[in-house]
Design an enzyme around this catalytic site. Sequence first.
Site, PDB file in Angstrom:
ATOM      1  N   LYS A 131       0.846  -1.185   0.000  1.00 31.56           N
ATOM      2  CA  LYS A 131       0.000   0.000   0.000  1.00 31.56           C
ATOM      3  C   LYS A 131       0.889   1.245   0.000  1.00 31.56           C
ATOM      4  CE  LYS A 131      -3.925  -2.303   0.499  1.00 31.56           C
ATOM      5  NZ  LYS A 131      -5.033  -2.268  -0.485  1.00 31.56           N
ATOM      6  N   HIS A 142       4.649  12.665  10.420  1.00 29.29           N
ATOM      7  CA  HIS A 142       3.854  12.641  11.650  1.00 29.29           C
ATOM      8  C   HIS A 142       4.384  11.588  12.618  1.00 29.29           C
ATOM      9  CE1 HIS A 142       0.395  13.009  14.276  1.00 29.29           C
ATOM     10  NE2 HIS A 142       0.152  11.716  14.142  1.00 29.29           N
TER      11      HIS A 142
END
Length: 265
Positions: A131, A142
Amino acid sequence: MFANILDFLNRSPTDPVRLPLTSSHWPVLTVLTIYMVFIKVVGPMFMRNRKAYDLHKVIQAYNIVQIVYNTVLLVVGVYFMLGPGNYNFKCISNLPLDHEYKNLERWLSYLYFFNKFMDLMETIFFVLRKKDRQISFLHVFHHVNMVYIGFMYLYYYGYGGHGFFVISFNMIVHIMMYTYYYQSSLNRDLQGDLWWKKYITIVQLIQFGIILSHSVYTLKQPDCITSRFSATWASIVSVIFIILFSNFYVNTYILPQKKAKKTLR
């Protein structure tokens, strides 16, 4: 401000108790380096000629663990701040080292920090499932930021205090996020995303807005010395993430709708 930051970075840990991975920069930097090398180099090379792994059950179990972990930590954390910790939310400071509930403050802060390492598994799953589109700059930045900033806070500033108040909002976001992941995994044939996915990003933006507002409020109080560095850093990070998450929201939810409307005309 930069002089204050340099003074902060040059000082020794304020709390002599060093829990695992908090004794120096090297363990954390080593983990993050391995993480980056795997998701950017080793992982893609390993998966190049392989079929994507079916990690459905593993990811479901991971999501459940994250939901339970963050829920328990949030409930106990709120109880601690309002009860034994008796935080003054106008100017939040770390409990004194000899406080009877200092160990509870240490472990609550540390358990949140450790959870940021658990969050790195999400990217590993993306790599093994091929993915790659989900491994965006925002996603990686993040995760890396949360681990290293968490370490910096615990190492230089100590356990608890203003930083612990700030992270309580992030626990709420994580409960929502991993509930979404789990719910969407129950129907593998689901076409498209669940209707409330975009609200996770909205809640994230609200989270950073609250943190920014409270941090600015703290900085405007000249007699609030204990939370000053934490509030300064939280303000900077909040602005960065508001920009990044706003950009993500616009590109993911607003622009596609405008294009779809133009197509229908």
